[in-house]
Scaffold this motif. Structure first.
Motif, short mmCIF file in Angstrom:
data_model
loop_
_atom_site.label_atom_id
_atom_site.label_comp_id
_atom_site.label_asym_id
_atom_site.label_seq_id
_atom_site.Cartn_x
_atom_site.Cartn_y
_atom_site.Cartn_z
N ASP A 68 23.69 -25.43 33.68
CA ASP A 68 22.21 -25.61 34.17
C ASP A 68 21.42 -24.71 33.99
N GLN A 128 23.40 -17.34 33.40
CA GLN A 128 24.25 -16.92 34.39
C GLN A 128 25.72 -17.35 33.63
N ASN A 156 26.82 -20.81 32.36
CA ASN A 156 26.45 -21.84 33.26
C ASN A 156 25.71 -23.08 32.63
N GLY A 169 28.27 -24.23 29.62
CA GLY A 169 29.03 -25.54 30.38
C GLY A 169 30.42 -25.51 29.66
N GLU A 229 30.44 -17.22 34.22
CA GLU A 229 31.61 -16.98 35.09
C GLU A 229 32.61 -16.53 33.93
#
Length: 186
Positions: free
Chosen positions: A91, A95, A89, A65, A97
């Motif tokens: 959650d 994964q 990510n 996060g 970004e």
């Protein structure tokens, strides 16, 4: 100063930021064309110094996060050329970004392609991530070409989904799965 490489290519070292990066970081982050498609406005020298200080010694990757910037430097001189961004990510930390910013004088030489390939190798190889995404403004043609060149596929086109610097903007979402990355067994 010798720094440990997160990733090393023939022309680049991806590494943690260090205090000596502040001047070069300030120079390219202050450039209006560099900031054009970014979420930030051109940085002041004070903002740049504070940002580099906050990133110096930051964990790579950061906690899920949270974004972390990764310096892109020459392996021979350690000159800062730009930076990559990585955010697991919150959650689903399998994964992430990613993003990239290069100094204007370093663009057009293949550094962004080389840096993103190294970052993707780190994400899929070292971190064992399942999926990596990148979001770009549809008008950022260089970024669109870059993301395709490193093997990411365009998965979404969001129309007027973001109020960005005074007008509604469109964004593309690109993604890549671990099993699609060369050299990684699914």
């Amino acid at each position: 100063m010798t720094t440990t490489a997160l990733c090393l290519t023939s022309r680049l070292r991806l590494r943690a930021f260090q205090p000596a990066d502040a001047a070069a970081f300030a120079a390219y982050r202050a450039h209006p064309e560099v900031a054009r498609f970014q979420s930030w406005e051109p940085y002041s020298a004070e903002q740049s110094a504070a940002f580099v200080a906050a990133q110096t010694g930051a964990s790579i990757p950061a906690a899920p996060g949270s974004w972390v910037q990764i310096a892109i430097a020459r392996p021979d001189t350690d000159e800062l050329l730009g930076d990559c961004a990585l955010c697991l990510n919150a959650d689903e930390p399998r994964q992430a970004e990613i993003g990239i910013t290069l100094a204007p004088g370093q663009q057009g030489q293949g550094y962004a392609t080389e840096a993103l390939r190294a970052l993707l190798s780190y994400c899929f190889g070292e971190l064992g991530l399942h999926r990596v995404v990148a979001v770009t403004d549809c008008l950022n043609e260089g970024s669109v070409r870059l993301l395709g060149r490193v093997g990411m596929r365009r998965e979404a086109h969001f129309r007027q989904n973001i109020w960005f610097k005074g007008s509604w903007g469109d964004e593309y979402v690109f993604a890549l799965l671990r099993e699609e990355w060369p050299g990684i067994a699914g």
